[in-house]
Write an enzyme that holds these catalytic residues in place. Structure first.
Site, short mmCIF file in Angstrom:
data_model
loop_
_atom_site.label_atom_id
_atom_site.label_comp_id
_atom_site.label_asym_id
_atom_site.label_seq_id
_atom_site.Cartn_x
_atom_site.Cartn_y
_atom_site.Cartn_z
CB CYS A 82 -9.94 -6.55 -7.05
SG CYS A 82 -8.41 -6.09 -7.87
CD GLU A 121 -4.80 -10.79 -6.17
OE1 GLU A 121 -4.22 -9.86 -5.60
OE2 GLU A 121 -5.98 -11.10 -5.95
CB CYS A 138 -6.29 -8.93 -9.41
SG CYS A 138 -5.24 -7.78 -8.51
CB CYS A 155 -3.64 -6.46 -5.78
SG CYS A 155 -5.14 -5.49 -5.53
CD GLU A 179 -2.94 -1.30 2.21
OE1 GLU A 179 -2.80 -0.59 3.23
OE2 GLU A 179 -3.90 -2.07 2.03
N1 THU Z 1 -6.05 -6.67 -2.17
C1 THU Z 1 -5.23 -7.57 -2.78
O1 THU Z 1 -4.02 -7.57 -2.56
N2 THU Z 1 -5.78 -8.47 -3.64
C2 THU Z 1 -7.12 -8.54 -3.93
O2 THU Z 1 -7.51 -9.32 -4.80
C3 THU Z 1 -8.06 -7.71 -3.20
C4 THU Z 1 -7.48 -6.59 -2.42
C5 THU Z 1 -5.47 -5.69 -1.26
C6 THU Z 1 -5.46 -4.28 -1.78
C7 THU Z 1 -5.39 -3.48 -0.50
O3 THU Z 1 -4.03 -3.35 -0.12
C8 THU Z 1 -6.10 -4.35 0.51
O4 THU Z 1 -6.20 -5.64 -0.07
C9 THU Z 1 -7.48 -3.85 0.88
O5 THU Z 1 -8.26 -3.65 -0.24
#
Ligand code: THU
Length: 133
Positions: free
Chosen positions: A86, A56, A89, A54, A45
């Site tokens: 998401c 992925e 991704c 993310c 983040e």
């Molecule tokens: N996140 C992922 O790393 N992968 C996903 O498929 C869904 C969301 C992360 C993004 C963010 O850092 C945190 O989860 C909250 O949304």
């Protein structure tokens, strides 16, 4: 089965290193390439929220940086019962997978649910939409 255990362990290890101070939602991902190698990633983040990436995406970067381009399976792990990639991704996975690529969703205890990419993204935007792609 054995493969899924390796993917789970790799994704869990990556999740431990996730940088998620804003959402406090750590995610780990692990890809098995078509050659059988495993590549991991975690969410990273940023104080400028949209800059975050993310898990992925991290695993896909590791796959590509190693010279591979085909995702056979991907496993995602988080502290929830059914974490799913998401939409962004899913599109990234589709770039290097096939409709039959397996997408595993794991909780921290190693309970795993398995989907195919086409179940999660039945109507993908792909190269045939673009002339000359
Ligand atoms: N996140 C992922 O790393 N992968 C996903 O498929 C869904 C969301 C992360 C993004 C963010 O850092 C945190 O989860 C909250 O949304």
């Amino acid at each position: 089965m054995k493969d899924k255990t390796l993917l789970f362990q790799s994704a869990l290890q990556c999740r431990n290193n996730a940088y998620a101070p804003y959402s406090e939602f750590k995610v780990g991902a692990a890809i098995k390439s078509s050659c059988g190698k495993i590549f991991g990633g975690c969410n990273v983040e940023n104080i400028s929220y949209p800059c975050g990436t993310c898990a992925e995406a991290g695993a896909i970067s590791a796959l590509i940086a190693d010279g591979e381009t085909a995702i056979a399976e991907i496993l995602i792990v988080a502290d929830t019962a059914n974490i799913l990639p998401c939409g962004n991704c899913l599109q990234k996975i589709a770039e290097f997978g096939t409709p039959d690529t397996l997408v595993h969703s794991a909780d921290l205890n190693g309970n795993i649910k398995t989907y195919t990419l086409k179940q999660l993204l039945p109507n993908v935007f792909d190269a045939k939409e673009i002339k000359n792609a």
